[in-house]
Design an enzyme around this catalytic site. Structure first.
Site, mmCIF file in Angstrom:
data_model
loop_
_atom_site.group_PDB
_atom_site.id
_atom_site.type_symbol
_atom_site.label_atom_id
_atom_site.label_comp_id
_atom_site.label_asym_id
_atom_site.label_seq_id
_atom_site.Cartn_x
_atom_site.Cartn_y
_atom_site.Cartn_z
ATOM 1 C CE LYS A 131 8.029 10.283 2.077
ATOM 2 N NZ LYS A 131 6.773 10.941 1.641
ATOM 3 N NE ARG A 147 3.434 6.758 5.818
ATOM 4 C CZ ARG A 147 4.059 6.625 4.651
ATOM 5 N NH1 ARG A 147 5.273 6.105 4.608
ATOM 6 N NH2 ARG A 147 3.497 7.017 3.543
ATOM 7 N NE ARG A 158 2.857 8.561 -6.748
ATOM 8 C CZ ARG A 158 3.187 8.691 -5.469
ATOM 9 N NH1 ARG A 158 4.406 9.091 -5.145
ATOM 10 N NH2 ARG A 158 2.326 8.454 -4.507
ATOM 11 N NE ARG A 176 1.474 4.217 -4.297
ATOM 12 C CZ ARG A 176 2.195 4.974 -3.491
ATOM 13 N NH1 ARG A 176 3.414 5.339 -3.840
ATOM 14 N NH2 ARG A 176 1.711 5.373 -2.333
ATOM 15 N NE ARG A 216 -0.960 7.823 -0.035
ATOM 16 C CZ ARG A 216 -0.772 8.003 -1.347
ATOM 17 N NH1 ARG A 216 -1.788 7.825 -2.188
ATOM 18 N NH2 ARG A 216 0.391 8.338 -1.814
HETATM 19 N N1 LIG Z 1 6.288 3.408 8.075
HETATM 20 C C1 LIG Z 1 5.043 3.028 7.759
HETATM 21 N N2 LIG Z 1 4.133 2.786 8.737
HETATM 22 C C2 LIG Z 1 2.892 2.404 8.441
HETATM 23 N N3 LIG Z 1 2.438 2.250 7.191
HETATM 24 C C3 LIG Z 1 3.305 2.476 6.175
HETATM 25 C C4 LIG Z 1 4.656 2.870 6.411
HETATM 26 N N4 LIG Z 1 5.282 3.022 5.216
HETATM 27 C C5 LIG Z 1 4.368 2.754 4.273
HETATM 28 N N5 LIG Z 1 3.161 2.417 4.849
HETATM 29 C C6 LIG Z 1 1.926 2.075 4.121
HETATM 30 O O1 LIG Z 1 2.171 2.147 2.724
HETATM 31 C C7 LIG Z 1 1.397 3.203 2.110
HETATM 32 C C8 LIG Z 1 2.218 3.847 0.989
HETATM 33 O O2 LIG Z 1 3.410 4.401 1.496
HETATM 34 P P1 LIG Z 1 4.429 5.218 0.556
HETATM 35 O O3 LIG Z 1 4.809 4.397 -0.595
HETATM 36 O O4 LIG Z 1 5.522 5.734 1.436
HETATM 37 O O5 LIG Z 1 3.521 6.371 -0.003
HETATM 38 P P2 LIG Z 1 3.405 7.932 -0.025
HETATM 39 O O6 LIG Z 1 4.564 8.569 0.669
HETATM 40 O O7 LIG Z 1 3.332 8.282 -1.471
HETATM 41 O O8 LIG Z 1 2.095 8.149 0.678
HETATM 42 C C9 LIG Z 1 1.036 4.111 3.289
HETATM 43 O O9 LIG Z 1 -0.119 4.886 3.035
HETATM 44 C C10 LIG Z 1 0.821 3.077 4.409
HETATM 45 O O10 LIG Z 1 -0.410 2.407 4.276
#
Ligand SMILES: Nc1ncnc2c1ncn2[C@@H]1O[C@H](COP(=O)(O)OP(=O)(O)O)[C@@H](O)[C@H]1O
Length: 191
Positions: free
Chosen positions: A13, A88, A127, A136, A147
């Site tokens: 994404k 999400r 990654r 990260r 996740r």
């Molecule tokens: N819309 C959201 N609602 C709740 N938590 C979020 C949201 N976006 C990001 N997070 C938090 O940030 C973390 C990392 O998100 P992101 O960078 O999108 O990672 P990825 O898609 O690689 O899992 C998530 O696991 C969550 O803890």
């Protein structure tokens, strides 16, 4: 152009959102990036989110909804935006619907990147190994597993949610990066 990119962690994404941002001059809004910035800056939101994120769980809906609501009001979003990592949960999607209605904004499409579960772990581990600033906090086996579980339980229902609204467009996220970009562009041109 206003769109949502939907897909599991590791689906690509972020990569695709950056390319679409370039191509259309619209803003990429990544709640993950915003939350990581808040953690790094030690803001109250960051302090609240830090441990939750490291465990691979979701920060509370109201926190991210508030962040996105404020962000959408910024002038750089006037031409359009790509939501990456938001919504999400169904509750977030419902809140977004209300928000957009109140702001008089309509979504053009929800683009789902479809990727086999089996390659996601591999991609995220790659990654983590290659990221310049070190991995990260949540790119470790345990958080990763969490996740993916959270994605299937809480985020995957959004596929049906947006299909019901006639907005869902699915692209093959297993193709090459350029090919995925081309697929997204065709979907957007048709929208
Ligand atoms: N819309 C959201 N609602 C709740 N938590 C979020 C949201 N976006 C990001 N997070 C938090 O940030 C973390 C990392 O998100 P992101 O960078 O999108 O990672 P990825 O898609 O690689 O899992 C998530 O696991 C969550 O803890």
């Amino acid at each position: 152009m206003r769109l949502i990119l939907l897909g599991p962690p590791g689906a690509g994404k972020g990569t695709q959102a950056a390319r679409i941002e370039q191509r259309y001059g619209i803003r990429q809004l990544s709640t993950g990036d915003m939350l990581r910035a808040a953690v790094a800056a030690g803001t109250p939101v960051g302090q609240k989110a830090k441990d939750i994120m490291a465990r691979g769980e979701l920060v509370p809906d109201e926190v991210v909804v508030q962040i996105i609501s404020e962000r959408l009001d910024q002038p750089d979003c006037a031409k359009g935006f790509i939501l990456d990592g938001f919504p999400r949960t169904v509750a977030q999607a419902e809140a977004l619907e209300e928000l957009l209605k109140a702001k008089g904004i309509r979504l053009d499409a929800v683009v789902e990147l479809e990727v086999d579960g089996s390659i996601l772990i591999e991609r995220i581990e790659k990654r983590a190994r290659e990221s310049a600033g070190g991995p990260r906090a949540d790119d470790n086996a345990e958080a990763l597993k969490k996740r993916l579980e959270v994605y299937h339980a809480q985020t995957a229902p959004l596929i049906a949610f947006y299909r019901d609204r006639g907005l869902l467009r699915t692209v093959d996220g297993m193709a090459s990066m350029d090919d995925v970009t081309n697929q997204i562009v065709s979907v957007l041109e048709a929208a």
